[in-house]
Every structure is written in structure tokens, then in C-alpha cells.
Write a protein that holds these residues in place. Structure first.
Motif, PDB file in Angstrom:
ATOM      1  N   THR A   1       1.848  12.261   9.347  1.00 31.78           N
ATOM      2  CA  THR A   1       2.693  11.134   8.965  1.00 31.78           C
ATOM      3  C   THR A   1       2.220   9.941   9.780  1.00 31.78           C
ATOM      4  O   THR A   1       2.113  10.031  11.010  1.00 31.78           O
ATOM      5  CB  THR A   1       4.177  11.410   9.256  1.00 31.78           C
ATOM      6  OG1 THR A   1       4.622  12.506   8.457  1.00 31.78           O
ATOM      7  CG2 THR A   1       5.025  10.189   8.945  1.00 31.78           C
TER       8      THR A   1
ATOM      9  N   ARG B   1       2.778   6.185  11.128  1.00 28.52           N
ATOM     10  CA  ARG B   1       3.800   5.169  11.375  1.00 28.52           C
ATOM     11  C   ARG B   1       3.155   3.956  12.037  1.00 28.52           C
ATOM     12  O   ARG B   1       2.542   4.086  13.100  1.00 28.52           O
ATOM     13  CB  ARG B   1       4.917   5.719  12.269  1.00 28.52           C
ATOM     14  CG  ARG B   1       5.791   6.770  11.608  1.00 28.52           C
ATOM     15  CD  ARG B   1       6.828   7.320  12.579  1.00 28.52           C
ATOM     16  NE  ARG B   1       7.724   6.278  13.067  1.00 28.52           N
ATOM     17  CZ  ARG B   1       8.612   6.451  14.053  1.00 28.52           C
ATOM     18  NH1 ARG B   1       8.674   7.619  14.674  1.00 28.52           N
ATOM     19  NH2 ARG B   1       9.391   5.464  14.423  1.00 28.52           N
TER      20      ARG B   1
ATOM     21  N   THR C   1       6.184   3.619   7.348  1.00 31.96           N
ATOM     22  CA  THR C   1       5.845   5.041   7.356  1.00 31.96           C
ATOM     23  C   THR C   1       5.150   5.456   6.067  1.00 31.96           C
ATOM     24  O   THR C   1       5.513   5.011   4.973  1.00 31.96           O
ATOM     25  CB  THR C   1       7.123   5.896   7.535  1.00 31.96           C
ATOM     26  OG1 THR C   1       7.806   5.464   8.708  1.00 31.96           O
ATOM     27  CG2 THR C   1       6.787   7.370   7.680  1.00 31.96           C
ATOM     28  N   TYR C   2       4.152   6.343   6.226  1.00 38.02           N
ATOM     29  CA  TYR C   2       3.438   6.880   5.063  1.00 38.02           C
ATOM     30  C   TYR C   2       3.105   8.342   5.351  1.00 38.02           C
ATOM     31  O   TYR C   2       2.633   8.685   6.442  1.00 38.02           O
ATOM     32  CB  TYR C   2       2.149   6.104   4.808  1.00 38.02           C
ATOM     33  CG  TYR C   2       1.502   6.389   3.475  1.00 38.02           C
ATOM     34  CD1 TYR C   2       1.649   5.512   2.407  1.00 38.02           C
ATOM     35  CD2 TYR C   2       0.753   7.544   3.271  1.00 38.02           C
ATOM     36  CE1 TYR C   2       1.061   5.771   1.175  1.00 38.02           C
ATOM     37  CE2 TYR C   2       0.167   7.815   2.047  1.00 38.02           C
ATOM     38  CZ  TYR C   2       0.327   6.927   0.999  1.00 38.02           C
ATOM     39  OH  TYR C   2      -0.246   7.197  -0.219  1.00 38.02           O
ATOM     40  N   GLY C   3       3.315   9.194   4.355  1.00 37.72           N
ATOM     41  CA  GLY C   3       2.955  10.601   4.478  1.00 37.72           C
ATOM     42  C   GLY C   3       4.126  11.456   4.934  1.00 37.72           C
ATOM     43  O   GLY C   3       5.212  10.959   5.254  1.00 37.72           O
ATOM     44  N   SER C   4       3.881  12.769   4.978  1.00 31.25           N
ATOM     45  CA  SER C   4       4.947  13.698   5.346  1.00 31.25           C
ATOM     46  C   SER C   4       4.438  14.842   6.212  1.00 31.25           C
ATOM     47  O   SER C   4       5.101  15.871   6.339  1.00 31.25           O
ATOM     48  CB  SER C   4       5.600  14.261   4.075  1.00 31.25           C
ATOM     49  OG  SER C   4       4.620  14.898   3.257  1.00 31.25           O
TER      50      SER C   4
ATOM     51  N   ALA D   1      -3.437   6.336   6.233  1.00 27.48           N
ATOM     52  CA  ALA D   1      -2.592   6.637   5.078  1.00 27.48           C
ATOM     53  C   ALA D   1      -3.418   7.167   3.901  1.00 27.48           C
ATOM     54  O   ALA D   1      -2.973   8.041   3.156  1.00 27.48           O
ATOM     55  CB  ALA D   1      -1.818   5.384   4.657  1.00 27.48           C
ATOM     56  N   GLU D   2      -4.614   6.634   3.748  1.00 26.68           N
ATOM     57  CA  GLU D   2      -5.484   7.065   2.647  1.00 26.68           C
ATOM     58  C   GLU D   2      -5.767   8.566   2.713  1.00 26.68           C
ATOM     59  O   GLU D   2      -5.956   9.213   1.672  1.00 26.68           O
ATOM     60  CB  GLU D   2      -6.799   6.279   2.716  1.00 26.68           C
ATOM     61  CG  GLU D   2      -7.763   6.548   1.577  1.00 26.68           C
ATOM     62  CD  GLU D   2      -7.325   5.922   0.261  1.00 26.68           C
ATOM     63  OE1 GLU D   2      -7.830   6.348  -0.797  1.00 26.68           O
ATOM     64  OE2 GLU D   2      -6.470   5.005   0.301  1.00 26.68           O
TER      65      GLU D   2
ATOM     66  N   LYS E   1       0.812  -1.217   0.000  1.00 27.64           N
ATOM     67  CA  LYS E   1       0.000   0.000   0.000  1.00 27.64           C
ATOM     68  C   LYS E   1       0.849   1.271   0.000  1.00 27.64           C
ATOM     69  O   LYS E   1       0.330   2.370   0.229  1.00 27.64           O
ATOM     70  CB  LYS E   1      -0.938   0.003   1.199  1.00 27.64           C
ATOM     71  CG  LYS E   1      -1.944  -1.140   1.192  1.00 27.64           C
ATOM     72  CD  LYS E   1      -2.864  -1.077  -0.028  1.00 27.64           C
ATOM     73  CE  LYS E   1      -3.903  -2.179   0.011  1.00 27.64           C
ATOM     74  NZ  LYS E   1      -4.838  -2.122  -1.149  1.00 27.64           N
ATOM     75  N   GLY E   2       2.139   1.120  -0.230  1.00 24.28           N
ATOM     76  CA  GLY E   2       2.982   2.294  -0.397  1.00 24.28           C
ATOM     77  C   GLY E   2       3.729   2.757   0.830  1.00 24.28           C
ATOM     78  O   GLY E   2       4.407   3.791   0.798  1.00 24.28           O
ATOM     79  N   PHE E   3       3.645   2.016   1.920  1.00 20.00           N
ATOM     80  CA  PHE E   3       4.405   2.375   3.112  1.00 20.00           C
ATOM     81  C   PHE E   3       5.893   2.118   2.882  1.00 20.00           C
ATOM     82  O   PHE E   3       6.278   1.111   2.287  1.00 20.00           O
ATOM     83  CB  PHE E   3       3.951   1.553   4.317  1.00 20.00           C
ATOM     84  CG  PHE E   3       2.710   2.053   4.994  1.00 20.00           C
ATOM     85  CD1 PHE E   3       2.789   2.727   6.208  1.00 20.00           C
ATOM     86  CD2 PHE E   3       1.453   1.854   4.433  1.00 20.00           C
ATOM     87  CE1 PHE E   3       1.639   3.178   6.844  1.00 20.00           C
ATOM     88  CE2 PHE E   3       0.301   2.302   5.064  1.00 20.00           C
ATOM     89  CZ  PHE E   3       0.400   2.980   6.273  1.00 20.00           C
TER      90      PHE E   3
END
Length: 391
Positions: free
Chosen positions: A119, A121, A69-72, A110-111, A51-53
Motif C-alpha cells: 500500500t 501512502r 493512498t493507493y493499493g491494498s 502505485a503503478e 492517478k487514482g489515489f
């Protein structure tokens, strides 16, 4: 708390439900002990990586710890996954449910990570049952920068503001002198007798324990043959108390019993720490009440607030996390048919229909709670300020 609009995290979890339940069942079918959870970690991180983590395994010098981790966004929200099992009885604490719900929460957040400015985690924490994975990870910086940490644990019923006891995991070794038990017993110094005297002392101490203090353990080594005076003996004990301060008091008093056993038998003794000391849970009040509102809205009926502290849930290294940063560790109920955690029947219940529902409900409730914290200006500022203060 329910007046703030949040994104539709429910739909993400429900879309992922078949895979989350499959993950829970797969972990349950292949239980692994503390610090040996290699296959479990691989199963969990595979779902997150798909899923892109961004996934890193082996963080904090622990081979079975991971960070996905996903996002910033500036607000870093962590979901803790546990996945170790118990010797002989497998997932009798339902950590398969914890891990699967953590993945579901992570996917839902994350979506909407960009929309929420967060972010996400998913932090894999090994060895909760014995070994104190989270304690080691805290000490080694794995939670640095985290604004809040959330997880959900299964149990026979829902408890939102769950409590736990501080825990000291110790081993006591008595050293004496071997001799022939019949031909020359006077030359021996019986280490097993030292353990016996110590246990008598502990038994007498129990009548004077403060409320919430507990002691339990066993003799793990008491000799090799009846006609040899045991030159060594070992006891493994857990000491528990409602607070770290009370635990320190209990440890001092129990240590006197161990010393008495050695003194009475002419032996020496040594006390060692087997696992890091666990502190008591101190859940964040706002996150707790937000989670409470969510599970009630979902039709769950948690234990009344005034009864939450009447039955502590043993001990957990999540207590150490909540003593450093805002966090929650609610219990989500499953139909365990009268069994409790750490019983074989609870292991069997951890993959029944109610357990599958707990995976989904737990993920949704945690995701909603995290999303509310991110979208509530006052709470967002509070959490971010907390990170700055800890720095």
C-alpha cells in the motif's frame, strides 16, 4: 542489494517528468508558510487523485496535512511530502523539490502496487520549517501502520546518511514594570535589561557547550519607546544538540541564563514551547545503503560515509519519524552556485535545471529503494515485524 529484480519504476517517473517539474515550479512560484499551505496541498493532491489515489485532506486535525493512498498490500510504505516555505525568502529550503519528488515516487510505486504487495501512502506533512507537523501527526496516529517512511531533501551536494540535530524551539517572556525612563526610572523594572543579561549569560555559556550543542536566537520584543522602561520583552531561541539527551542538558543550562536575567533585574520570566521538540535523525541502515547504491548507479557521487556526520543539516521533524519507525532522509544535490539552504540564492537555484533533475532522480531512487525493500523477503519481514511490535 542490487541483485533483486524490481519493476521498472524508472519509466513511470520519466513519463511523469514534465508534470513533476511543472508541479515543482508551481509550488516554488507560490510559496506558503507553515500551516498555511492551502494552495500547495491542492496542487499536490490534484496530481495524485488524477492517478487514482484516494485522498483525504485535513488529517490529524491539521487543515494542510493530507494522506493519499493507493493499493491494498499488507506492507505500507509512506513517502513524506513537505511544502512549506520560509518567511521572506520563499522556497530557500527546496521543499518544492521534496513535494514533487514525493509525488513521482508515489506514482511509480502505485503503478506496481499489486505486484509488490504494498500500500503506497504519500503523506503530506505541513510546517516542517516551524511548527513540527510530523511530530503532531505522529502523536495523532497518522503514521500508525506505516512500515517505512522515505523522503529526499535538496542540498548543495548528495548526502545519503544525512544527520540532523535535536531541536527545542522556545520563547522566553520577561515581565517587569513600566515607568518614565527619565522622571522616575527607580520605579521601573526593565524587562529588556533582563533579556540583555540573559544573552550575556548565553554568550558566556557558549565556551562550555558540549560538541554538537548550539544556541541561536534574537530579541523579538524589547520595548515601545526610549522614554518608557520596558515592562515586557521577548526572546525567541533555538537550542540544538546531537541527541535528545544532550538537548535536555543544554535546555537546563540555558534556562538558568534566562532565570538569571530575570533575577538580576527584578523581573519575572516564563519559558514556553513554540513548536514541538524535534529529535535527531536515525536513518534505517538497510534503507540508507540501498538508496546509496541506487544514486551511485545513477551517476551521482554522494559524500563519503565517514564525512556524512561532519556537518549536520540543522534540524527536521523527520527525525521524530525515524525514531519511531524505519525511515530515510537523504540529501540530493543541486547546483546551488555556492549557496546553502535558507539563503535567497538557494531559493533561486531550486528551480534550475539541476533542481529539476533532482526531482526526477530523487523520485526514482526512492521508488527503487522502496521496491527493493518490498521484494527482499528478509527486509519485508523485518518491516512487517516492526509494525506489529509498535502496535
Amino acid at each position: 542489494m542490487t541483485g533483486v529484480d524490481i519493476p521498472d519504476v524508472d519509466s513511470v517517473v520519466r513519463a511523469a517528468t514534465p508534470d513533476l517539474i511543472a508541479l515543482s515550479h508551481s509550488l516554488h512560484a507560490e510559496p506558503e508558510l507553515a500551516f498555511e499551505e492551502t494552495a500547495s496541498v491542492a496542487k499536490i493532491v490534484e496530481r495524485l487523485a488524477q492517478k487514482g489515489f484516494g485522498v483525504e485532506v485535513g488529517i490529524a486535525d491539521l487543515p494542510t496535512a493530507f494522506d493519499a493512498t493507493y493499493g491494498s498490500g499488507e506492507l505500507v510504505l509512506a513517502v513524506c511530502a513537505e511544502y512549506d516555505a520560509l518567511p521572506g525568502i520563499g522556497h530557500a529550503c527546496g521543499h518544492n523539490i521534496i513535494a514533487a519528488s514525493a509525488v513521482g515516487t508515489g506514482l511509480a510505486l502505485a503503478e506496481f502496487a499489486d505486484e509488490l504487495g504494498i500500500t503506497v501512502r504519500v503523506i503530506g506533512t505541513p510546517a516542517e520549517e516551524s511548527g513540527g507537523g510530523k511530530v503532531l501527526m505522529l502523536e495523532r496516529g497518522a503514521f500508525d501502520g506505516v512500515a517505512a517512511a522515505l523522503m529526499v531533501h535538496p542540498g548543495p551536494f548528495d548526502i545519503v546518511g544525512a544527520s540532523s540535530l535535536a531541536l527545542a524551539d522556545i520563547g522566553i517572556t520577561f515581565t517587569g514594570r513600566a515607568a518614565h525612563a527619565s522622571a522616575a526610572p527607580e520605579y521601573g523594572r526593565n524587562a529588556a535589561d533582563a533579556a540583555t543579561v540573559a544573552q550575556v549569560g548565553l554568550g558566556l555559556l557558549r565556551q562550555h557547550l558540549a560538541p554538537g550543542q548550539q544556541m541561536h536566537g534574537f530579541v523579538s520584543d524589547g520595548g515601545t519607546a526610549p522614554n518608557i522602561v520596558p515592562a515586557s520583552a521577548e526572546m525567541l531561541y533555538y537550542l540544538r544538540a546531537t541527541t535528545a539527551a544532550s538537548l535536555a542538558d543544554l535546555t537546563e543550562r540555558a534556562s538558568a541564563c534566562f532565570a538569571a536575567g530575570a533575577l538580576a533585574t527584578g523581573c519575572t520570566h516564563e519559558i514556553r514551547t513554540v513548536s514541538p521538540t524535534y529529535t535527531e535523525l536515525t536513518p534505517d541502515s538497510w534503507l540508507t545503503e540501498s538508496y546509496r547504491a541506487e544514486v551511485i548507479a545513477m551517476g551521482r557521487e554522494p559524500v563519503a560515509r565517514e564525512l556524512e556526520g561532519s556537518r549536520p543539516l540543522g534540524s527536521t521533524d523527520m527525525g521524530n519519524v525515524t525514531n519511531v519507525l524505519p525511515g530515510i532522509h537523504p540529501v540530493i544535490g543541486i547546483d546551488s552556485e555556492g549557496s546553502v539552504t535558507h539563503q535567497p540564492a538557494f531559493a533561486a537555484a531550486s528551480v534550475n535545471a539541476s533542481a529539476d533533475r533532482a526531482v526526477v532522480d530523487g523520485a526514482i531512487a526512492l521508488a527503487r529503494t522502496a521496491a527493493r525493500a518490498a521484494t527482499d523477503a528478509a527486509q519485508r519481514d523485518r518491516l512487517l515485524d516492526g509494525v506489529e511490535r509498535r502496535r
